[in-house]
Design an enzyme around this catalytic site. Structure first.
Site, PDB file in Angstrom:
ATOM      1  N   LYS A  49      46.159  42.290  32.404  1.00 58.44           N
ATOM      2  CA  LYS A  49      45.123  41.806  31.528  1.00 58.44           C
ATOM      3  C   LYS A  49      45.541  41.884  30.055  1.00 58.44           C
ATOM      4  CE  LYS A  49      41.987  44.247  34.596  1.00 58.44           C
ATOM      5  NZ  LYS A  49      41.333  45.548  34.713  1.00 58.44           N
ATOM      6  N   GLY A  50      46.553  42.704  29.790  1.00 58.73           N
ATOM      7  CA  GLY A  50      46.890  43.022  28.400  1.00 58.73           C
ATOM      8  C   GLY A  50      47.227  41.834  27.524  1.00 58.73           C
ATOM      9  N   ASP A 109      57.457  48.025  27.542  1.00 57.61           N
ATOM     10  CA  ASP A 109      57.556  49.480  27.407  1.00 57.61           C
ATOM     11  C   ASP A 109      58.879  49.908  28.049  1.00 57.61           C
ATOM     12  OD1 ASP A 109      57.060  52.248  27.491  1.00 57.61           O
ATOM     13  OD2 ASP A 109      54.914  51.943  27.631  1.00 57.61           O
ATOM     14  N   ASP A 165      45.124  48.841  26.559  1.00 60.71           N
ATOM     15  CA  ASP A 165      44.023  49.743  26.903  1.00 60.71           C
ATOM     16  C   ASP A 165      44.451  51.201  27.054  1.00 60.71           C
ATOM     17  OD1 ASP A 165      45.442  49.287  29.441  1.00 60.71           O
ATOM     18  OD2 ASP A 165      43.748  50.337  30.357  1.00 60.71           O
ATOM     19  N   ARG A 171      40.655  47.561  24.611  1.00 59.37           N
ATOM     20  CA  ARG A 171      41.308  46.247  24.632  1.00 59.37           C
ATOM     21  C   ARG A 171      40.702  45.313  23.585  1.00 59.37           C
ATOM     22  NH1 ARG A 171      44.490  45.853  29.370  1.00 59.37           N
ATOM     23  NH2 ARG A 171      43.629  46.812  31.232  1.00 59.37           N
TER      24      ARG A 171
END
Ligand code: PRP
Length: 185
Positions: A49-50, A109, A165, A171
């Site tokens: 969803k990011g 990341d 999040d 978010r």
């Protein structure tokens, strides 16, 4: 009430990037993407969803036709750690054969998620696959994924906002910041 303020801002330790800085950088990335894909079709693939905020703003900064599609993937791992073992929860609706694909992400990341995803997308016969990510953490990276468009390199800290999040919250912040320790300790 200040229109740009939401309650979660108060829980940020430090603002890393303001709404204006994000908007400006996405504009620069869009200009570069537009030049690179001139005369070619372009399919933006967002990873839920990011990436929702990045996709929405990057796509609107492009002054050309683009298609958008979405994937939902789940990375098995403990808490905030990626494992690189990935399961597709929602696949693309689009056939990638001979398409120019640009994966849009909020953050790289460890790189484990994207290295798996890129291999998966490449196996579908696209004309090209590249990556655009707003954030990248060079110190955390375990797999080199070769992102062509990178907004900002950031330190190895827990960041939230603008799609990112903590426990599904934050978010919707307009800025990106580090979370105050009292929130998660
Ligand atoms: C985040 C981010 C990337 C992934 C990057 O998604 O959107 O997909 O982690 O981490 P990695 O480089 O260590 O693999 P997350 O799994 O938190 O899901 P979300 O987008 O729904 O928040």
């Amino acid at each position: 009430m200040d229109q740009t303020h939401v309650e979660g801002d108060l829980e940020l330790d430090q603002t890393l990037f303001t709404e204006e800085q994000i908007r400006h950088r996405l504009g620069e990335m869009a200009a570069q993407i537009q030049a690179d894909y001139e005369g070619q079709d372009l399919l933006l693939v967002g990873v839920l969803k990011g990436a929702v905020m990045v996709m929405a703003d990057l796509a609107r900064s492009l002054d050309r036709h683009v298609e958008m599609d979405w994937m939902a993937i789940s990375s098995y791992g403990s808490g905030t750690k990626s494992s690189g073992v990935v399961r597709i929860l929602k696949d693309l609706d689009t056939d990638l054969k001979d398409r120019h694909v640009l994966v849009v992400e909020d953050i790289i990341d460890t790189g484990l998620t994207l290295s798996w995803l890129i291999a998966n997308l490449r196996s579908r016969g696209p004309a090209s696959v590249e990556i655009a990510t707003l954030l990248r953490k060079p110190e955390a990276q375990q797999m080199e994924v070769g992102a062509k468009y990178v907004g900002f390199d950031i330190p190895n800290a827990f960041v939230v906002g603008y799609g990112l999040d903590y426990d599904e919250k934050y978010r919707n912040l307009r800025c990106i910041g580090t979370l105050a320790e009292h929130v998660y300790s």
